[in-house]
Scaffold this active site. Sequence first.
Site, PDB file in Angstrom:
ATOM      1  N   SER A 182      -2.901  67.856 -25.460  1.00 22.94           N
ATOM      2  CA  SER A 182      -4.283  67.860 -24.905  1.00 22.94           C
ATOM      3  C   SER A 182      -4.502  68.947 -23.996  1.00 22.94           C
ATOM      4  CB  SER A 182      -4.346  66.638 -23.835  1.00 22.94           C
ATOM      5  OG  SER A 182      -4.132  65.127 -24.381  1.00 22.94           O
ATOM      6  N   THR A 226       1.039  63.956 -27.438  1.00 17.46           N
ATOM      7  CA  THR A 226       1.557  62.629 -27.045  1.00 17.46           C
ATOM      8  C   THR A 226       0.263  61.910 -27.118  1.00 17.46           C
ATOM      9  OG1 THR A 226       3.472  63.436 -25.891  1.00 17.46           O
ATOM     10  CG2 THR A 226       2.680  61.237 -25.370  1.00 17.46           C
ATOM     11  N   CYS A 227      -0.795  62.316 -26.202  1.00 14.21           N
ATOM     12  CA  CYS A 227      -1.891  61.363 -26.092  1.00 14.21           C
ATOM     13  C   CYS A 227      -2.576  60.821 -27.323  1.00 14.21           C
ATOM     14  CB  CYS A 227      -3.025  61.980 -25.511  1.00 14.21           C
ATOM     15  SG  CYS A 227      -4.605  61.134 -25.221  1.00 14.21           S
ATOM     16  N   CYS A 232      -1.804  57.638 -25.621  1.00 19.63           N
ATOM     17  CA  CYS A 232      -3.029  56.928 -24.858  1.00 19.63           C
ATOM     18  C   CYS A 232      -4.041  56.362 -26.086  1.00 19.63           C
ATOM     19  CB  CYS A 232      -4.199  57.805 -24.273  1.00 19.63           C
ATOM     20  SG  CYS A 232      -3.143  59.232 -23.318  1.00 19.63           S
ATOM     21  N   LYS A 263      -2.143  53.458 -28.209  1.00 20.31           N
ATOM     22  CA  LYS A 263      -1.989  52.442 -27.241  1.00 20.31           C
ATOM     23  C   LYS A 263      -3.345  51.728 -26.857  1.00 20.31           C
ATOM     24  CE  LYS A 263      -2.923  53.337 -23.216  1.00 20.31           C
ATOM     25  NZ  LYS A 263      -2.336  53.942 -22.243  1.00 20.31           N
ATOM     26  N   ALA A 303       7.466  77.762 -31.709  1.00 20.70           N
ATOM     27  CA  ALA A 303       7.475  79.334 -31.527  1.00 20.70           C
ATOM     28  C   ALA A 303       8.494  79.433 -30.163  1.00 20.70           C
ATOM     29  CB  ALA A 303       6.093  79.484 -31.049  1.00 20.70           C
ATOM     30  N   TYR A 335       3.876  52.932 -15.989  1.00 21.98           N
ATOM     31  CA  TYR A 335       2.775  52.864 -16.896  1.00 21.98           C
ATOM     32  C   TYR A 335       3.118  51.885 -18.073  1.00 21.98           C
ATOM     33  CZ  TYR A 335      -0.157  56.246 -14.468  1.00 21.98           C
ATOM     34  OH  TYR A 335      -0.929  56.820 -13.410  1.00 21.98           O
ATOM     35  N   GLU A 338       2.117  48.508 -19.953  1.00 16.90           N
ATOM     36  CA  GLU A 338       1.081  48.343 -20.932  1.00 16.90           C
ATOM     37  C   GLU A 338       1.559  47.654 -22.220  1.00 16.90           C
ATOM     38  OE1 GLU A 338      -0.367  52.581 -20.995  1.00 16.90           O
ATOM     39  OE2 GLU A 338      -1.715  52.131 -19.519  1.00 16.90           O
ATOM     40  N   ARG A 352      13.866  47.901 -13.061  1.00 15.56           N
ATOM     41  CA  ARG A 352      15.064  48.424 -11.989  1.00 15.56           C
ATOM     42  C   ARG A 352      14.443  47.995 -10.413  1.00 15.56           C
ATOM     43  NH1 ARG A 352      16.925  54.485 -12.072  1.00 15.56           N
ATOM     44  NH2 ARG A 352      14.943  55.004 -11.221  1.00 15.56           N
ATOM     45  N   GLY A 392      10.570  56.605 -18.149  1.00 19.43           N
ATOM     46  CA  GLY A 392      10.288  57.906 -17.689  1.00 19.43           C
ATOM     47  C   GLY A 392      10.289  59.089 -18.637  1.00 19.43           C
ATOM     48  N   ASP A 401       2.061  68.174 -18.828  1.00 17.32           N
ATOM     49  CA  ASP A 401       3.389  67.493 -18.643  1.00 17.32           C
ATOM     50  C   ASP A 401       4.620  68.255 -18.350  1.00 17.32           C
ATOM     51  OD1 ASP A 401       1.788  65.143 -18.639  1.00 17.32           O
ATOM     52  OD2 ASP A 401       3.003  64.159 -20.045  1.00 17.32           O
ATOM     53  N   ALA A 404      -5.799  55.020 -14.674  1.00 14.47           N
ATOM     54  CA  ALA A 404      -5.794  53.553 -15.128  1.00 14.47           C
ATOM     55  C   ALA A 404      -4.588  53.307 -15.534  1.00 14.47           C
ATOM     56  CB  ALA A 404      -6.929  53.333 -16.077  1.00 14.47           C
ATOM     57  N   HIS A 413     -26.554  43.244  -9.888  1.00 10.98           N
ATOM     58  CA  HIS A 413     -26.151  41.800  -9.886  1.00 10.98           C
ATOM     59  C   HIS A 413     -26.375  41.291 -11.195  1.00 10.98           C
ATOM     60  CE1 HIS A 413     -25.003  37.919  -8.021  1.00 10.98           C
ATOM     61  NE2 HIS A 413     -26.307  37.581  -8.596  1.00 10.98           N
ATOM     62  N   GLU A 457     -19.950  45.457  -8.486  1.00 13.16           N
ATOM     63  CA  GLU A 457     -21.031  45.181  -7.027  1.00 13.16           C
ATOM     64  C   GLU A 457     -20.086  44.917  -5.607  1.00 13.16           C
ATOM     65  OE1 GLU A 457     -24.013  41.851  -6.766  1.00 13.16           O
ATOM     66  OE2 GLU A 457     -22.759  40.847  -8.368  1.00 13.16           O
TER      67      GLU A 457
HETATM   68  P1  NAP Z   1       7.017  56.023 -15.186  1.00 13.86           P
HETATM   69  O1  NAP Z   1       5.752  55.631 -14.754  1.00 13.86           O
HETATM   70  O2  NAP Z   1       7.686  57.121 -14.376  1.00 13.86           O
HETATM   71  O3  NAP Z   1       7.862  55.004 -14.686  1.00 13.86           O
HETATM   72  C1  NAP Z   1       9.294  54.803 -14.959  1.00 13.86           C
HETATM   73  C2  NAP Z   1      10.051  53.501 -14.724  1.00 13.86           C
HETATM   74  O4  NAP Z   1      11.233  53.228 -15.364  1.00 13.86           O
HETATM   75  C3  NAP Z   1      10.093  52.972 -13.433  1.00 13.86           C
HETATM   76  O5  NAP Z   1       9.802  51.652 -13.306  1.00 13.86           O
HETATM   77  C4  NAP Z   1      11.395  53.188 -13.040  1.00 13.86           C
HETATM   78  O6  NAP Z   1      12.218  52.637 -11.952  1.00 13.86           O
HETATM   79  C5  NAP Z   1      11.874  52.898 -14.114  1.00 13.86           C
HETATM   80  N1  NAP Z   1      13.460  53.825 -14.429  1.00 13.86           N
HETATM   81  C6  NAP Z   1      13.818  55.112 -14.188  1.00 13.86           C
HETATM   82  N2  NAP Z   1      14.880  55.246 -14.830  1.00 13.86           N
HETATM   83  C7  NAP Z   1      15.684  53.823 -15.045  1.00 13.86           C
HETATM   84  C8  NAP Z   1      16.725  53.824 -15.490  1.00 13.86           C
HETATM   85  N3  NAP Z   1      17.946  54.331 -15.634  1.00 13.86           N
HETATM   86  N4  NAP Z   1      17.084  52.221 -15.965  1.00 13.86           N
HETATM   87  C9  NAP Z   1      16.100  51.430 -15.643  1.00 13.86           C
HETATM   88  N5  NAP Z   1      14.860  51.740 -15.105  1.00 13.86           N
HETATM   89  C10 NAP Z   1      14.443  53.069 -14.960  1.00 13.86           C
HETATM   90  O7  NAP Z   1       7.380  56.280 -16.543  1.00 13.86           O
HETATM   91  P2  NAP Z   1       6.639  55.648 -17.946  1.00 13.86           P
HETATM   92  O8  NAP Z   1       6.171  54.387 -17.768  1.00 13.86           O
HETATM   93  O9  NAP Z   1       7.932  55.918 -19.107  1.00 13.86           O
HETATM   94  O10 NAP Z   1       5.435  56.713 -18.129  1.00 13.86           O
HETATM   95  C11 NAP Z   1       5.830  58.212 -18.359  1.00 13.86           C
HETATM   96  C12 NAP Z   1       4.389  58.905 -18.009  1.00 13.86           C
HETATM   97  O11 NAP Z   1       3.575  58.659 -18.968  1.00 13.86           O
HETATM   98  C13 NAP Z   1       4.145  58.665 -16.636  1.00 13.86           C
HETATM   99  O12 NAP Z   1       4.171  59.874 -15.949  1.00 13.86           O
HETATM  100  C14 NAP Z   1       2.643  58.584 -16.760  1.00 13.86           C
HETATM  101  O13 NAP Z   1       1.814  59.248 -16.019  1.00 13.86           O
HETATM  102  C15 NAP Z   1       2.230  58.564 -18.190  1.00 13.86           C
HETATM  103  N6  NAP Z   1       1.356  57.382 -18.681  1.00 13.86           N
HETATM  104  C16 NAP Z   1       0.201  57.341 -18.369  1.00 13.86           C
HETATM  105  C17 NAP Z   1      -0.675  56.136 -19.028  1.00 13.86           C
HETATM  106  C18 NAP Z   1      -2.019  55.989 -18.224  1.00 13.86           C
HETATM  107  O14 NAP Z   1      -2.680  56.822 -17.927  1.00 13.86           O
HETATM  108  N7  NAP Z   1      -2.445  54.754 -18.575  1.00 13.86           N
HETATM  109  C19 NAP Z   1       0.178  55.265 -19.880  1.00 13.86           C
HETATM  110  C20 NAP Z   1       1.310  55.497 -20.192  1.00 13.86           C
HETATM  111  C21 NAP Z   1       1.967  56.844 -19.671  1.00 13.86           C
HETATM  112  P3  NAP Z   1      11.980  53.121 -10.504  1.00 13.86           P
HETATM  113  O15 NAP Z   1      10.642  53.002  -9.983  1.00 13.86           O
HETATM  114  O16 NAP Z   1      12.949  52.252  -9.849  1.00 13.86           O
HETATM  115  O17 NAP Z   1      12.133  54.561 -10.568  1.00 13.86           O
END
Ligand code: NAP
Length: 458
Positions: free
Chosen positions: A17, A44-45, A50, A53, A119, A182, A186, A203, A269, A310, A348, A447, A452
């Site tokens: 993106s 990725t998106c 996105c 998904k 590259a 997220y 989802e 966790r 993450g 990212d 979102a 309404h 609203e």
């Molecule tokens: P995330 O939002 O950073 O959440 C990571 C989750 O994994 C947290 O619940 C975290 O727990 C847990 N975690 C981390 N290390 C762990 C471990 N070793 N063992 C068990 N649990 C662990 O990551 P994500 O859901 O993978 O998403 C990645 C990125 O994609 C995000 O930064 C987001 O911005 C983007 N994304 C956005 C959308 C959207 O806009 N709708 C949709 C999908 C993805 P803790 O809370 O305890 O750290």
Amino acid sequence: MSSNGFDYDLFVIGGGSGGLAAAKRAASYGAKVALAEDSRIGGTCVIRGCIPKKLMYYAAHLGEMRELAGDYGWPFSGNGDSFDWNGLVRMRDTVVGNLETAHEGHLGRAGVTLYKERAHLKDEHTLELAGGRTVRSKHVLVATGSHPVLPKVEGLESTLTSDGFFEIHDRPRSAVLVGGGYIAVEFAGILQALGCHVTMLVRSQLLRGFDREIADHLADAMRRQGIHLHLGAAPDWVEKGEDGYLVQFRDGSGSQRIKVDSCVVFAIGRMPNTTGLGLEQLGVNLGGKAEILVDDNHRTNVPSIYAVGDVTDRVNLTPVAIKAGRTFADRVFGGKSATMSYENVPTAVFSQPSIGTVGLTEEEAREKFGEEGIAIYRESFGGMLYSPAPEERKVRTFMKMIVHNDSDRVVGLHMLGPDAPEIIQGFAVAVKAGATKAHFDQTIAIHPSSAEEFVLMR
Ligand code: NAP
């Protein structure tokens, strides 16, 4: 040859993106631009995030609407068991493929040269392509995104990350999802709605960083949907057998084992893609997660090298990467002076039901303005659409507004419920513009609608 003896004015590494947006915007100012991408165009998106998904989210949502349609007089036939997973996957992959082709077409029409190869930087202006060719560019933009991480857990080789999730070709019957962010939220909602029995291992807490009340309401909704949600739970090991997977995990009540027949997905993450780009050799400053450190103009400490999206690990969202890419190109090639604001970024979660949010959470607002410094307004209702549905099928909406008392400014809006992302996108303009509670009160309601309620809160 571009100006000053360079082959290009801008060389972008990464066709996601941020990279695509920057390349096209720079070319629109007459810059000579090239972009290198060694995987599919769209990043990725478009390819594994996105877009696929959201298509699966629509499938889940349509299932729910199909059930509700019976209450509205539409004949109801068949049941969830007849769901055609392969049909969904085919449609999804076709749409994604078409989008990829469209993005490549846009690049070509913008006059951007595309190198479908990897590259890396040889020096601050020189790039070497995987095929052996070397090019020189006045400016370089790194927009290489991020990749999913895996924890140190035994048996991981048989598990999936979010990338693998989009390669599941048989309809999952039962699955374990690890993570509470997220992606896990989802995927869990989608799979459960499509007839899979989902167990989630979280966790700490669901959606850390989101407004707590919103996350708690989502946890309730997920449990009502039938998801087995274990908070404070982490897996010890995963074992793949003939007929599925055995997962041992620990939570507050000790060790437990669960057997599922389809998949174990880790969504814990993502990490920036900075290895193998030549950044360390050039002395580009990286942070603790190996993210590229940039200033307000997305410039690294090496003046010809910039980074967006990212790979900089700031606010990791597609629209943020796009805005950053365009802002970079506007400044460097369009002579504009605007910088990008990372404040009040709406976001979102396409959970079931969805979340839309902008501004401060209640926790952040209390921290910033003090206990007495804010007023909280809440609304919770069943929604007219669901009035004929039995209690267990009703989807409840929860809305919350946070107001800074001294200025009367609305500093946070949060919603869990149908259409929350669409509604919050509109209200985000008001929050960004500094609207006050009085402005909301003066606005006439539409309404009957759910939105609203944001202008009727007392
Ligand atoms: P995330 O939002 O950073 O959440 C990571 C989750 O994994 C947290 O619940 C975290 O727990 C847990 N975690 C981390 N290390 C762990 C471990 N070793 N063992 C068990 N649990 C662990 O990551 P994500 O859901 O993978 O998403 C990645 C990125 O994609 C995000 O930064 C987001 O911005 C983007 N994304 C956005 C959308 C959207 O806009 N709708 C949709 C999908 C993805 P803790 O809370 O305890 O750290």
